[in-house]
Scaffold this motif. Structure first.
Motif, PDB file in Angstrom:
ATOM      1  N   THR A 195       0.835  -1.198   0.000  1.00  0.00           N
ATOM      2  CA  THR A 195       0.000   0.000   0.000  1.00  0.00           C
ATOM      3  C   THR A 195       0.869   1.247   0.000  1.00  0.00           C
ATOM      4  N   ALA A 196       1.923   1.242   0.796  1.00  0.00           N
ATOM      5  CA  ALA A 196       2.834   2.381   0.864  1.00  0.00           C
ATOM      6  C   ALA A 196       3.505   2.636  -0.486  1.00  0.00           C
ATOM      7  N   ARG A 197       3.870   1.569  -1.171  1.00  0.00           N
ATOM      8  CA  ARG A 197       4.489   1.730  -2.496  1.00  0.00           C
ATOM      9  C   ARG A 197       3.549   2.451  -3.451  1.00  0.00           C
ATOM     10  N   ARG A 198       2.288   2.053  -3.445  1.00  0.00           N
ATOM     11  CA  ARG A 198       1.329   2.675  -4.357  1.00  0.00           C
ATOM     12  C   ARG A 198       1.024   4.110  -3.958  1.00  0.00           C
ATOM     13  N   VAL A 199       0.950   4.382  -2.664  1.00  0.00           N
ATOM     14  CA  VAL A 199       0.715   5.747  -2.211  1.00  0.00           C
ATOM     15  C   VAL A 199       1.892   6.638  -2.584  1.00  0.00           C
ATOM     16  N   ARG A 200       3.103   6.143  -2.422  1.00  0.00           N
ATOM     17  CA  ARG A 200       4.301   6.916  -2.800  1.00  0.00           C
ATOM     18  C   ARG A 200       4.299   7.213  -4.293  1.00  0.00           C
ATOM     19  N   GLU A 201       3.932   6.233  -5.102  1.00  0.00           N
ATOM     20  CA  GLU A 201       3.886   6.443  -6.550  1.00  0.00           C
ATOM     21  C   GLU A 201       2.851   7.504  -6.910  1.00  0.00           C
ATOM     22  N   ALA A 202       1.698   7.465  -6.265  1.00  0.00           N
ATOM     23  CA  ALA A 202       0.662   8.462  -6.532  1.00  0.00           C
ATOM     24  C   ALA A 202       1.118   9.848  -6.102  1.00  0.00           C
ATOM     25  N   ALA A 203       1.749   9.949  -4.937  1.00  0.00           N
ATOM     26  CA  ALA A 203       2.252  11.244  -4.465  1.00  0.00           C
ATOM     27  C   ALA A 203       3.339  11.780  -5.390  1.00  0.00           C
ATOM     28  N   ALA A 204       4.185  10.886  -5.889  1.00  0.00           N
ATOM     29  CA  ALA A 204       5.236  11.303  -6.820  1.00  0.00           C
ATOM     30  C   ALA A 204       4.641  11.821  -8.122  1.00  0.00           C
ATOM     31  N   GLU A 205       3.564  11.196  -8.563  1.00  0.00           N
ATOM     32  CA  GLU A 205       2.888  11.664  -9.774  1.00  0.00           C
ATOM     33  C   GLU A 205       2.327  13.077  -9.578  1.00  0.00           C
ATOM     34  N   VAL A 206       1.712  13.307  -8.433  1.00  0.00           N
ATOM     35  CA  VAL A 206       1.194  14.642  -8.136  1.00  0.00           C
ATOM     36  C   VAL A 206       2.332  15.650  -8.090  1.00  0.00           C
ATOM     37  N   SER A 207       3.439  15.271  -7.473  1.00  0.00           N
ATOM     38  CA  SER A 207       4.595  16.163  -7.389  1.00  0.00           C
ATOM     39  C   SER A 207       5.107  16.534  -8.780  1.00  0.00           C
ATOM     40  N   ARG A 208       5.159  15.569  -9.661  1.00  0.00           N
ATOM     41  CA  ARG A 208       5.599  15.850 -11.032  1.00  0.00           C
ATOM     42  C   ARG A 208       4.651  16.815 -11.726  1.00  0.00           C
ATOM     43  N   ARG A 209       3.365  16.666 -11.478  1.00  0.00           N
ATOM     44  CA  ARG A 209       2.388  17.569 -12.070  1.00  0.00           C
ATOM     45  C   ARG A 209       2.571  19.001 -11.565  1.00  0.00           C
ATOM     46  N   LEU A 210       3.116  19.122 -10.355  1.00  0.00           N
ATOM     47  CA  LEU A 210       3.365  20.440  -9.777  1.00  0.00           C
ATOM     48  C   LEU A 210       4.726  20.999 -10.171  1.00  0.00           C
ATOM     49  N   GLY A 211       5.483  20.227 -10.960  1.00  0.00           N
ATOM     50  CA  GLY A 211       6.760  20.722 -11.465  1.00  0.00           C
ATOM     51  C   GLY A 211       7.978  20.213 -10.736  1.00  0.00           C
ATOM     52  N   TYR A 212       7.782  19.257  -9.834  1.00  0.00           N
ATOM     53  CA  TYR A 212       8.906  18.739  -9.054  1.00  0.00           C
ATOM     54  C   TYR A 212       9.718  17.778  -9.895  1.00  0.00           C
ATOM     55  N   GLY A 213      11.036  17.971  -9.905  1.00  0.00           N
ATOM     56  CA  GLY A 213      11.905  17.114 -10.709  1.00  0.00           C
ATOM     57  C   GLY A 213      12.880  16.313  -9.900  1.00  0.00           C
ATOM     58  N   GLY A 214      12.707  16.291  -8.580  1.00  0.00           N
ATOM     59  CA  GLY A 214      13.625  15.575  -7.707  1.00  0.00           C
ATOM     60  C   GLY A 214      13.301  14.104  -7.591  1.00  0.00           C
ATOM     61  N   PRO A 215      14.002  13.407  -6.670  1.00  0.00           N
ATOM     62  CA  PRO A 215      13.756  11.971  -6.485  1.00  0.00           C
ATOM     63  C   PRO A 215      12.382  11.735  -5.879  1.00  0.00           C
TER      64      PRO A 215
END
Length: 270
Positions: free
Chosen positions: A249-269
């Motif tokens: 569950t944590a893996r999927r939540v992290r992936e979803a949060a990372a996707e949102v971050s990318r949409r906001l312009g985040y380019g980090g890890p």
């Protein structure tokens, strides 16, 4: 009243002499300046707004009372409050933080069947600003705009884990914190130790710390500058979100949060 950059909060004074319309115009101007330039001390903000420190102070206190401005005692700065975000989100529709998060949240709920929440920090609380309800007959529900304890929630830990210790202490206080369940962390030392674990694993876990029988997994959302601006979480009864299911569950939540971050312009890890 002094105009120096003091970490102490300016005292309150009564507004006199200005018409309601003029006061509104000045208040909106201060809010606009604050939004354009980011967090600022009273003297810096009054200078940028072209107002006296006493006038700017009165306007900021009025904006704070309505939730449009927020005072950060740790840094001695004013910043835009959640109320202003809500108004902005109503105008921009799908292009704001909730708009960036909604597609990922919808997919996460479709995959897991559990309720997904998005929260931001305001003062000493995590405030829920968006939710996609789960598909289960018995599901978790949170009122939008409601606040939750930073020390006893997954979103609270995810929001605080990447902040400096002095910021954490300023928002939560030195403790002890209310024990909402037998599992709640009640001391600052315990909490800071848990935040170190959050940073190492990349997600936060509320293991029945806010409510018995409920687990929550949360991950941070970063903006283009790399700041943690929100936390995305999945909550479920412990009967469905067992300890064994937490890692996946944590893996999927992290992936979803990372996707949102990318949409906001985040380019980090991630």
């Amino acid at each position: 009243m002094t105009t120096t950059d003091s970490p102490r909060r300016p005292g309150r004074r009564r507004t006199t002499g200005a018409s309601p319309v003029r006061t509104l115009e000045r208040g909106l101007h201060v809010l606009s300046v604050l939004g354009a330039g980011g967090a600022a001390t009273l003297s810096d903000l009054s200078r940028r707004a072209g107002l006296s420190a006493s006038t700017a102070s009165r306007l900021l206190q009025t904006l704070e009372k309505a939730g449009y401005a927020e005072w950060d005692a740790a840094s001695g700065q004013w910043r835009v409050g959640l109320g202003a975000y809500r108004v902005g989100a109503a105008y921009v529709g799908g292009s704001g933080l909730t708009g960036a998060a909604d597609p990922a949240m919808q997919r996460l709920v479709a995959e897991l069947g559990e309720t997904c929440n998005l929260a931001v920090v305001q003062g000493g609380e995590a405030v829920y600003i968006h939710q996609v309800e789960g598909r289960q007959l018995v599901r978790m529900f949170t009122t939008l705009g409601a606040g939750a304890s930073l020390h006893a929630t997954g979103v609270g830990k995810a929001l605080m884990a990447w902040q400096p210790p002095e910021e954490v202490r300023a928002r939560l206080g030195g403790g002890p914190y209310p024990a909402l369940t037998p599992h709640t962390l009640t001391t600052l030392a315990q909490y800071l130790e848990s935040l170190e674990a959050v940073r190492q694993q990349g997600y936060a876990l509320d293991d029945q710390e806010r409510e018995l029988g409920v687990r929550c997994v949360a991950a941070p959302v970063h903006d283009a500058a790399g700041r943690v601006v929100a936390a995305l979480s999945v909550s479920a009864p412990t009967t469905r979100l067992s300890e064994a299911r937490v890692p996946e569950t944590a893996r999927r939540v992290r992936e979803a949060a990372a996707e949102v971050s990318r949409r906001l312009g985040y380019g980090g890890p991630p």
